[in-house]
Scaffold this motif. Structure first.
Motif, mmCIF file in Angstrom:
data_model
loop_
_atom_site.group_PDB
_atom_site.id
_atom_site.type_symbol
_atom_site.label_atom_id
_atom_site.label_comp_id
_atom_site.label_asym_id
_atom_site.label_seq_id
_atom_site.Cartn_x
_atom_site.Cartn_y
_atom_site.Cartn_z
ATOM 1 N N ALA A 189 11.046 -7.305 -8.672
ATOM 2 C CA ALA A 189 9.833 -7.020 -9.448
ATOM 3 C C ALA A 189 8.655 -6.743 -8.519
ATOM 4 N N THR A 190 8.559 -7.501 -7.441
ATOM 5 C CA THR A 190 7.493 -7.276 -6.465
ATOM 6 C C THR A 190 7.602 -5.868 -5.890
ATOM 7 N N PHE A 191 8.812 -5.449 -5.597
ATOM 8 C CA PHE A 191 9.048 -4.092 -5.093
ATOM 9 C C PHE A 191 8.610 -3.044 -6.109
ATOM 10 N N VAL A 192 9.018 -3.207 -7.358
ATOM 11 C CA VAL A 192 8.678 -2.234 -8.406
ATOM 12 C C VAL A 192 7.158 -2.145 -8.581
ATOM 13 N N VAL A 193 6.486 -3.280 -8.577
ATOM 14 C CA VAL A 193 5.033 -3.297 -8.751
ATOM 15 C C VAL A 193 4.357 -2.553 -7.600
ATOM 16 N N GLN A 194 4.777 -2.821 -6.383
ATOM 17 C CA GLN A 194 4.176 -2.143 -5.229
ATOM 18 C C GLN A 194 4.484 -0.646 -5.248
ATOM 19 N N LEU A 195 5.708 -0.297 -5.615
ATOM 20 C CA LEU A 195 6.107 1.108 -5.646
ATOM 21 C C LEU A 195 5.314 1.880 -6.696
ATOM 22 N N THR A 196 5.213 1.338 -7.910
ATOM 23 C CA THR A 196 4.481 2.054 -8.956
ATOM 24 C C THR A 196 2.993 2.148 -8.607
ATOM 25 N N GLY A 197 2.448 1.110 -7.997
ATOM 26 C CA GLY A 197 1.056 1.164 -7.560
ATOM 27 C C GLY A 197 0.850 2.216 -6.483
ATOM 28 N N THR A 198 1.783 2.292 -5.553
ATOM 29 C CA THR A 198 1.698 3.286 -4.482
ATOM 30 C C THR A 198 1.769 4.698 -5.053
ATOM 31 N N GLY A 200 -3.753 -6.199 4.274
ATOM 32 C CA GLY A 200 -3.985 -6.164 2.831
ATOM 33 C C GLY A 200 -2.727 -5.888 2.025
ATOM 34 N N GLY A 201 -1.928 -4.944 2.458
ATOM 35 C CA GLY A 201 -0.689 -4.624 1.743
ATOM 36 C C GLY A 201 0.308 -5.773 1.788
ATOM 37 N N ILE A 202 0.395 -6.420 2.938
ATOM 38 C CA ILE A 202 1.293 -7.571 3.075
ATOM 39 C C ILE A 202 0.817 -8.707 2.181
ATOM 40 N N GLY A 223 -0.937 -8.336 -0.490
ATOM 41 C CA GLY A 223 -0.676 -7.898 -1.863
ATOM 42 C C GLY A 223 0.734 -8.237 -2.308
ATOM 43 N N VAL A 224 1.710 -8.023 -1.434
ATOM 44 C CA VAL A 224 3.103 -8.380 -1.748
ATOM 45 C C VAL A 224 3.211 -9.886 -1.974
ATOM 46 N N ALA A 225 2.596 -10.670 -1.096
ATOM 47 C CA ALA A 225 2.650 -12.124 -1.237
ATOM 48 C C ALA A 225 1.992 -12.573 -2.536
ATOM 49 N N ILE A 226 0.848 -11.992 -2.867
ATOM 50 C CA ILE A 226 0.141 -12.365 -4.090
ATOM 51 C C ILE A 226 0.994 -12.067 -5.318
ATOM 52 N N ILE A 227 1.520 -10.858 -5.396
ATOM 53 C CA ILE A 227 2.334 -10.479 -6.552
ATOM 54 C C ILE A 227 3.535 -11.404 -6.672
ATOM 55 N N TYR A 228 4.202 -11.652 -5.569
ATOM 56 C CA TYR A 228 5.383 -12.517 -5.570
ATOM 57 C C TYR A 228 5.025 -13.933 -6.020
ATOM 58 N N LEU A 229 3.990 -14.507 -5.420
ATOM 59 C CA LEU A 229 3.641 -15.902 -5.708
ATOM 60 C C LEU A 229 3.118 -16.090 -7.130
ATOM 61 N N VAL A 230 2.340 -15.143 -7.635
ATOM 62 C CA VAL A 230 1.864 -15.236 -9.018
ATOM 63 C C VAL A 230 3.039 -15.146 -9.980
ATOM 64 N N ALA A 231 3.906 -14.179 -9.766
ATOM 65 C CA ALA A 231 5.064 -14.020 -10.650
ATOM 66 C C ALA A 231 5.998 -15.226 -10.569
ATOM 67 N N ALA A 232 6.053 -15.872 -9.403
ATOM 68 C CA ALA A 232 6.899 -17.053 -9.247
ATOM 69 C C ALA A 232 6.294 -18.282 -9.915
ATOM 70 N N SER A 233 4.962 -18.387 -9.925
ATOM 71 C CA SER A 233 4.336 -19.602 -10.457
ATOM 72 C C SER A 233 4.165 -19.595 -11.972
ATOM 73 N N ILE A 234 3.927 -18.456 -12.569
ATOM 74 C CA ILE A 234 3.642 -18.397 -14.006
ATOM 75 C C ILE A 234 4.768 -18.954 -14.876
ATOM 76 N N PRO A 235 6.029 -18.620 -14.628
ATOM 77 C CA PRO A 235 7.073 -19.179 -15.497
ATOM 78 C C PRO A 235 7.161 -20.706 -15.444
#
Length: 150
Positions: free
Chosen positions: A40-49, A79-81, A83-95
């Protein structure tokens, strides 16, 4: 008719950004349940890019100078690195803790870090004094976060 003053506009934009972050975190957490967290982190970064590439190169919306990339300080490339960490950690913590609790913890971390960066003038930004009101606000924010987490 001007509904928002020029002084308030940046705060309104920041607030909208906060709304979008909560929505994005929820969407990313849902996507990660289906395809996996790193995927999911990959997809989010790819679509944003892809979107930014379209805006820059097809829409010609860039106002900067991309060819000056070598003049940027080394840490600006993190910043990009981050961004990956933020997306990953947020998606991991919410559930695990829910959107409200995760967002509250994010905001406390953001405000604490922002006060430190302002005070130190970190990353080439102008130094800004830390007022007692800011520190009291941070403590109240942390107390409020604790109440939300109970």
């Amino acid at each position: 008719m001007n509904f928002i003053s020029s002084e308030m506009l940046p705060l309104v934009l920041a607030c909208v950004s906060g709304v979008l972050m909560a929505v994005q975190g929820s969407i990313n957490a849902g996507l990660s349940k289906v395809i996996g967290l790193l995927e999911a982190t990959f997809v989010v970064q790819l679509t944003g890019t892809i979107l930014v590439m379209m805006l820059l190169f097809i829409g010609n919306m860039g106002k900067g100078n991309l060819s000056a990339w070598q003049e940027a300080p080394w840490y600006s490339w993190l910043g990009g690195i981050l961004g990956v960490a933020i997306i990953y950690l947020v998606a991991a913590s919410i559930p695990s803790v829910g959107v409200a609790n995760a967002t509250t913890a994010i905001i406390v971390g953001q405000v604490l870090t922002a006060i430190i960066i302002d005070y130190l003038g970190g990353f080439g930004l102008e130094r800004m004094a830390c007022s007692p009101k800011q520190l009291i606000g941070l403590v109240l924010l942390a107390v409020g976060a604790r109440l939300l987490l109970k």
